[in-house]
Scaffold this active site. Sequence first.
Site, PDB file in Angstrom:
ATOM      1  N   ALA A  18     -30.756 -41.205 -23.033  1.00 29.99           N
ATOM      2  CA  ALA A  18     -29.956 -39.986 -23.525  1.00 29.99           C
ATOM      3  C   ALA A  18     -29.162 -40.150 -24.596  1.00 29.99           C
ATOM      4  O   ALA A  18     -29.172 -39.027 -25.418  1.00 29.99           O
ATOM      5  CB  ALA A  18     -28.943 -39.905 -22.159  1.00 29.99           C
ATOM      6  N   CYS A  35     -19.670 -39.664 -11.877  1.00 28.46           N
ATOM      7  CA  CYS A  35     -19.649 -40.121 -10.550  1.00 28.46           C
ATOM      8  C   CYS A  35     -18.924 -41.818 -10.236  1.00 28.46           C
ATOM      9  O   CYS A  35     -19.413 -42.565  -9.428  1.00 28.46           O
ATOM     10  CB  CYS A  35     -21.170 -40.425  -9.911  1.00 28.46           C
TER      11      CYS A  35
END
Length: 394
Positions: free
Chosen positions: A276, A336
């Site tokens: 990413a 998260c």
Amino acid sequence: MHALYLKPKEHRRLLGGHLWVFSNELREVPRDIAAGETVQLFTHDGRLLGAGFFNPQSLIAFRLLTRDEEQPDRDFFRRKLLEALKLREKIYSESETNAWRLVHGESDGLPGLVIDRFDRAFVLQSFSAGIDQHLPLFCELLRELFDPKAIVVRNESPLRELEGLPLYRETVLGESSNMHQEIRDSGISYRVNILEGQKTGFFLDQRENRRHIRKYAAGADVLDVYTNDGGFALNAMHAGAKSTTMVDISQEALQRAEQNARMNGFGNFSIVAADAFETLGRLRHENHTFDLVVLDPPSFTKSRKTVPTALKAYTKLNRLGLQLVRNEGYLATASCSHHVSEEDFLAAIHLGAMQAGKHLRLISRAAQPPDHPVLLAMPETSYLKFACFYVTNL
């Protein structure tokens, strides 16, 4: 049942609604009681607090099941499952979805247990020695209550090692053909591999947030980073995105994402199999821009000790993502990581925005969906942070 006693004043958190007792809060930690055994807990002066699971090998030495004198037996656990089911049936109609979290651990009074439903299949995860001993019973109750086609135990989380438990995966019920289930969620279909997909097979906790980004995706060029099974990207395409780019380092995840897109009749997408951070930097170097950028990374920290490192990663990730957002575009970003507070998460995003030369307006914030309920007395049951921003140039 064996009896455990707390040190003086250590009962206050439990009386406030918390369900855990740490080993240093016990008067003594007996070594002659097996890990996972159900015991009674008393205050230092002999007042009964309830019954629950004991594990002398874990920092969390006791997990409360009941505050009464009742014995947690088959009928007790069956009642807990039915209570959890009643809430999910109220939250989600069958016409809306055929997949939801049936049991969210402590929040449903079953500490250390996760059960996800994917149409006619159920996936279980255990994070406590006590639940581990009762997994055969829970599988039996699922067969009795739901008549499922498949039941899988996915006990592969490193968190189990904190309880002294082994890592393994087991098919309890179902043929190989039953390991793939087609689920529906708000007009989109997904093919879920409950044996090979991440965690329990599919991330249900972003369902409400995926649907939320539809309003920003119509007619937009969308970048979905850490796409996994394509959840955010598919919702963008469903809303009429002009183009959608899905990024993930996992080839297997991208194969599932592409399969899901094709299954729904979507064709206006591209996939990028790469890291990413590297991909965001390359896209910036190549002068690519988007109307909506979605960042849904895995947890950057598993403990409080590494929170500063995680916050640096969130700052960098959001800076890179924001550099690709067009003026008057949108950023949807998530964390998260339980140990990262919402305040610190938003501060990291703000710092990333300053570094990227972007002005942010927070237009929505959210958390985990209602089938992942939160106990106010237990911050440990809350973990997901999600925020959407309107982005303009400084």
